[in-house]
Design an enzyme around this catalytic site. Structure first.
Site, short mmCIF file in Angstrom:
data_model
loop_
_atom_site.label_atom_id
_atom_site.label_comp_id
_atom_site.label_asym_id
_atom_site.label_seq_id
_atom_site.Cartn_x
_atom_site.Cartn_y
_atom_site.Cartn_z
N ASP A 13 4.50 -2.11 1.43
CA ASP A 13 4.49 -3.57 1.58
C ASP A 13 3.35 -3.97 2.50
O ASP A 13 3.14 -3.34 3.54
CB ASP A 13 5.82 -4.04 2.18
CG ASP A 13 5.74 -5.47 2.69
OD1 ASP A 13 5.90 -6.38 1.89
OD2 ASP A 13 5.47 -5.66 3.90
N ASP A 109 2.14 -8.19 -3.10
CA ASP A 109 1.97 -7.40 -1.87
C ASP A 109 2.96 -6.25 -1.73
O ASP A 109 3.13 -5.71 -0.65
CB ASP A 109 2.02 -8.33 -0.64
CG ASP A 109 3.41 -8.82 -0.32
OD1 ASP A 109 4.22 -8.92 -1.27
OD2 ASP A 109 3.69 -9.10 0.84
N GLU A 110 3.62 -5.87 -2.83
CA GLU A 110 4.54 -4.73 -2.77
C GLU A 110 4.36 -3.85 -4.00
O GLU A 110 4.31 -4.34 -5.12
CB GLU A 110 6.00 -5.22 -2.74
CG GLU A 110 6.36 -6.00 -1.50
CD GLU A 110 7.84 -6.37 -1.45
OE1 GLU A 110 8.65 -5.73 -2.15
OE2 GLU A 110 8.16 -7.31 -0.73
MG MG Z 1 4.80 -8.50 2.58
#
Ligand code: MG
Length: 287
Positions: A13, A109-110
């Site tokens: 993340d 974002d992961e």
């Molecule tokens: Mg994040």
């Protein structure tokens, strides 16, 4: 540490992703509180991302820019550049792919990584491997990543959200053996996929913790949920029971952009009302 016969799955993340990308590209603001927000000229914009310094001043995602500036008068406000964030996200995918070909983007974002087969090439332990990847992403993009490590995707996500994001190394391993002493003690609101509505129902059913869901025999949990939701709820009951018990066989699927089920609450705060197709496309692709 995970046993060698088990899968080694990580969820990577990116911390404060949009703000971290902007900080990396504007080194003059390194030690300043910064937000990415729609239309910095107008106070009515919305905060899309806040850097850790801005968060420490009480600024939160999705609040009005005017309120954020009131809390922090020397706030640096940057206009969002969605395409740039997508490009950096894909660059991070490429970095992950230099460690394993099993990389699955989950959101901008992961991303999930399955390093079961390749870990021995890079490191002795999953934690060491995560450190190496974390340093690589930081050096290449300036973005700080956190890694949840587990045997399954759901536990890796849980390890990241509940533990890796809160410890100093940004890395946390959660084994099934650890569940009774860790995750099971947490309120059911912390359970993956349990939104505010479902959390309320679990509490009414007398199941206030993740452990209380896990330890209810599946047949009984189905009965309890049928009373509330009818007999079509069996699948849902089994899903929650498996999540609480950390049971998840789903593989890390390279190249897929998984569409999250509705109850996860997949949403994005947009800087303004989008009316042009070109404007809408970028955030749509992102979701
Ligand atoms: Mg994040």
């Amino acid at each position: 540490m995970l046993k060698s016969s088990k899968r080694v799955v990580m969820l990577g993340d990116c911390q404060s992703f949009y703000a971290s990308v902007e900080k990396a590209e504007h080194p003059q603001y390194k030690d300043r509180p910064m937000v990415v927000a729609g239309d910095p000229e107008r106070r009515s914009g919305i905060v899309l991302a806040a850097c850790p310094i801005a968060k420490s001043k009480g600024i939160t995602t999705a609040e009005r820019l005017g309120e954020a500036v009131a809390k922090c008068p020397d706030l640096v406000v940057i206009k969002p550049r969605m395409q740039r964030y997508i490009d950096v996200s894909m660059l991070i995918t490429d970095i992950y792919k230099s460690y394993t070909d099993l990389v699955e983007p989950y959101s901008i974002d992961e991303q999930f990584l399955d390093v079961t087969g390749s870990m021995h090439l890079f490191a002795d332990t999953p934690e060491e491997m995560a450190q190496i990847i974390q340093a690589h992403v930081q050096a290449a993009t300036g973005v700080y990543t956190r890694f949840g490590i587990a045997e399954t995707k759901i536990l890796a996500k849980t390890a990241c959200d509940n533990y890796a994001k809160k410890n100093s190394s940004g890395i946390y391993t959660l084994t099934k053996e650890m569940l009774p002493e860790t995750l099971w003690k947490r309120p059911v609101s912390d359970m993956f996929m349990s939104g505010s509505r479902m959390t309320r129902h679990f509490n009414v059913m007398g199941l206030p913790t993740i452990g209380s869901v896990a330890q209810t025999p599946l047949g009984k949990l189905k009965q309890m949920m049928r009373r509330k939701f009818g007999k079509n709820s069996d699948i849902q009951a089994e899903m929650y029971w498996r999540i609480a018990n950390g049971i998840d066989d789903s593989p890390v699927r390279p190249g897929t952009h998984q569409v999250a089920p509705k109850s996860v609450g997949h949403m994005m705060t947009l800087p303004f009302d989008y009316r042009e197709f070109d404007h809408i496309l970028t955030p749509l692709l992102e979701l």
